[in-house]
Structure formats: C-alpha cells, structure tokens
Design a protein around this motif. Structure first.
Motif, mmCIF file in Angstrom:
data_model
loop_
_atom_site.group_PDB
_atom_site.id
_atom_site.type_symbol
_atom_site.label_atom_id
_atom_site.label_comp_id
_atom_site.label_asym_id
_atom_site.label_seq_id
_atom_site.Cartn_x
_atom_site.Cartn_y
_atom_site.Cartn_z
ATOM 1 N N TYR A 116 -14.469 -55.561 -48.797
ATOM 2 C CA TYR A 116 -14.988 -56.263 -47.631
ATOM 3 C C TYR A 116 -16.229 -55.558 -47.103
ATOM 4 N N VAL A 117 -17.339 -55.674 -47.824
ATOM 5 C CA VAL A 117 -18.607 -55.108 -47.372
ATOM 6 C C VAL A 117 -19.413 -56.248 -46.762
ATOM 7 N N ILE A 118 -19.677 -56.167 -45.479
ATOM 8 C CA ILE A 118 -20.388 -57.245 -44.795
ATOM 9 C C ILE A 118 -21.831 -57.267 -45.279
ATOM 10 N N SER A 119 -22.281 -58.423 -45.732
ATOM 11 C CA SER A 119 -23.595 -58.531 -46.380
ATOM 12 C C SER A 119 -24.737 -58.118 -45.458
ATOM 13 N N SER A 120 -24.585 -58.280 -44.164
ATOM 14 C CA SER A 120 -25.638 -57.888 -43.221
ATOM 15 C C SER A 120 -25.702 -56.383 -42.995
ATOM 16 N N ASN A 121 -24.719 -55.639 -43.493
ATOM 17 C CA ASN A 121 -24.716 -54.179 -43.385
ATOM 18 C C ASN A 121 -25.583 -53.621 -44.518
ATOM 19 N N THR A 122 -26.877 -53.840 -44.403
ATOM 20 C CA THR A 122 -27.808 -53.550 -45.491
ATOM 21 C C THR A 122 -27.892 -52.063 -45.821
ATOM 22 N N ILE A 123 -27.660 -51.209 -44.843
ATOM 23 C CA ILE A 123 -27.679 -49.764 -45.118
ATOM 24 C C ILE A 123 -26.552 -49.421 -46.088
ATOM 25 N N ALA A 124 -25.353 -49.928 -45.820
ATOM 26 C CA ALA A 124 -24.214 -49.656 -46.704
ATOM 27 C C ALA A 124 -24.411 -50.302 -48.067
ATOM 28 N N VAL A 125 -24.808 -51.568 -48.091
ATOM 29 C CA VAL A 125 -24.995 -52.266 -49.368
ATOM 30 C C VAL A 125 -26.011 -51.520 -50.222
ATOM 31 N N SER A 126 -27.117 -51.098 -49.625
ATOM 32 C CA SER A 126 -28.150 -50.367 -50.361
ATOM 33 C C SER A 126 -27.625 -49.043 -50.905
ATOM 34 N N LEU A 127 -26.908 -48.300 -50.075
ATOM 35 C CA LEU A 127 -26.347 -47.025 -50.525
ATOM 36 C C LEU A 127 -25.391 -47.250 -51.688
ATOM 37 N N TRP A 128 -24.480 -48.210 -51.551
ATOM 38 C CA TRP A 128 -23.497 -48.421 -52.616
ATOM 39 C C TRP A 128 -24.173 -48.843 -53.916
ATOM 40 N N GLU A 129 -25.198 -49.676 -53.826
ATOM 41 C CA GLU A 129 -25.907 -50.070 -55.042
ATOM 42 C C GLU A 129 -26.625 -48.875 -55.670
ATOM 43 N N LYS A 130 -27.231 -48.017 -54.865
ATOM 44 C CA LYS A 130 -27.883 -46.806 -55.390
ATOM 45 C C LYS A 130 -26.876 -45.897 -56.087
ATOM 46 N N LEU A 131 -25.624 -45.939 -55.627
ATOM 47 C CA LEU A 131 -24.582 -45.082 -56.187
ATOM 48 C C LEU A 131 -23.800 -45.751 -57.308
ATOM 49 N N GLY A 132 -24.321 -46.860 -57.818
ATOM 50 C CA GLY A 132 -23.750 -47.471 -59.007
ATOM 51 C C GLY A 132 -22.780 -48.608 -58.788
ATOM 52 N N GLY A 149 -23.153 -64.719 -36.417
ATOM 53 C CA GLY A 149 -22.156 -65.753 -36.700
ATOM 54 C C GLY A 149 -21.535 -65.542 -38.075
ATOM 55 N N PRO A 150 -21.044 -66.610 -38.699
ATOM 56 C CA PRO A 150 -20.383 -66.468 -40.007
ATOM 57 C C PRO A 150 -21.309 -65.790 -41.030
ATOM 58 N N THR A 151 -20.797 -64.737 -41.627
ATOM 59 C CA THR A 151 -21.586 -63.890 -42.527
ATOM 60 C C THR A 151 -20.800 -63.638 -43.804
ATOM 61 N N ASP A 152 -21.502 -63.627 -44.923
ATOM 62 C CA ASP A 152 -20.855 -63.391 -46.214
ATOM 63 C C ASP A 152 -20.350 -61.946 -46.327
ATOM 64 N N VAL A 153 -19.367 -61.805 -47.175
ATOM 65 C CA VAL A 153 -18.767 -60.501 -47.469
ATOM 66 C C VAL A 153 -18.840 -60.274 -48.972
ATOM 67 N N TYR A 154 -19.156 -59.047 -49.369
ATOM 68 C CA TYR A 154 -19.213 -58.678 -50.784
ATOM 69 C C TYR A 154 -17.970 -57.898 -51.190
ATOM 70 N N VAL A 155 -17.566 -58.100 -52.434
ATOM 71 C CA VAL A 155 -16.640 -57.214 -53.116
ATOM 72 C C VAL A 155 -17.503 -56.378 -54.041
ATOM 73 N N MET A 156 -17.393 -55.048 -53.922
ATOM 74 C CA MET A 156 -18.240 -54.147 -54.715
ATOM 75 C C MET A 156 -17.355 -53.211 -55.525
ATOM 76 N N TYR A 157 -17.836 -52.838 -56.735
ATOM 77 C CA TYR A 157 -16.987 -52.093 -57.683
ATOM 78 C C TYR A 157 -17.836 -51.143 -58.503
ATOM 79 N N ARG A 158 -17.223 -50.021 -58.839
ATOM 80 C CA ARG A 158 -17.801 -49.102 -59.835
ATOM 81 C C ARG A 158 -16.686 -48.270 -60.456
#
Length: 160
Positions: A116-132, A149-158
């Motif tokens: 449950y990574v909120i797509s608007s949390n760009t700092i977290a999304v960017s960090l997680w992508e940098k970390l694989g 308002g309603p915002t997408d959520v990502y499932v992220m994996y490594r």
C-alpha cells in the motif's frame, strides 16, 4: 547511524515521529485522529520486529518488518517506515531501508513487498524505485487523500 530493536520505553519518541505523519493523513491509511495507544500498539505489536534509527543518541526514524502473509507466504517481508519531520532529507529513510534489507535476510526473508504505497507519496516511490523495487500492481482510487481525494495505491516488490 545505530539501529536497535524498539521497546515500549521508546514510546514517547516513537509517538513524536508517528503522530505528525498520521495527523497529516497523506501517507498511511490510519485515521488522522488515531490515538497514541492505537498507533503504538500497532507499531510495536508482537507480529512485527520494530526498530529505531539513532543518530548521536537521538531517535530519528523507525521501521518494522513482518511477514507479508502467514505460512506459505511468510518468506516475503512487509515493512513500514517513518522518519522524524526534522530529519527529512538527511538520508535516514535510505539508511533504514538498507539496514532493513540485510536484517530481513538475516531473519530468513527472501523478498520484500509493500502492499500500500500511496502514489502521491513521490518521495517514497522514488526511493523504493532507486532501491530496486518495481511497481507490480496499481489499485485505482484505493486511498482517500485529504487534499487530492481518491488516489491510486501501488504494490511494490523486490527480491532480497
């Protein structure tokens, strides 16, 4: 930076980190009016291995590790991270992530998944992508953001 297992004795400092993040309501699913007791019980629950990140003796961050699913899914770890507002941009999140990967491997996990990574949390999304991490799923409008308002959520994996 020193990483230690969090204890109930850390509760005051943990709450200082957790409270403003929860009250903002932008990055975690918990109600902004969640009580100290509710949040500390969640963060320090026995289903998790919870840690603090200390720099010069001060707790500046915290994270937990827990099995993402029971039994046949328990080889995949789930985690949650919080950094003190005053410590943002100092690499605390990255340091906690790096330590958590090795700690998760030590605990026997073979992969990490964020459900449950909120797509608007760009700092977290960017960090997680940098970390694989890869975005392996997207749930439309799954989070009710207080400003967007309603915002997408990502499932992220490594893999670990």
């Amino acid at each position: 930076m020193i990483f230690q297992t969090a204890t109930r004795e850390d509760s005051d400092r943990l709450w200082e980190i957790i409270e403003p993040i929860i009250r903002a309501g932008e990055t975690y699913v918990f109600s902004p009016d969640s009580s100290r007791e509710k949040m500390l019980d969640y963060w320090l629950d026995s289903d998790k291995d919870t840690y603090v990140a200390k720099l010069d003796g001060e707790i500046l961050g915290t994270f937990y590790l827990k099995a993402n699913q029971p039994d046949r899914g328990s080889h995949v770890v789930n985690a949650g991270y919080m950094v003190a507002a005053k410590a943002g941009g100092r690499g605390i999140g990255r340091a906690m992530a790096d330590f958590s990967f090795s700690e998760a491997r030590r605990l026997g996990y073979t992969a990490m998944q964020f459900n449950y990574v909120i797509s608007s949390n760009t700092i977290a999304v960017s960090l997680w992508e940098k970390l694989g991490f890869k975005i392996v799923g997207q749930v439309p409008d799954a989070f009710m953001h207080p400003k967007l308002g309603p915002t997408d959520v990502y499932v992220m994996y490594r893999k670990l």
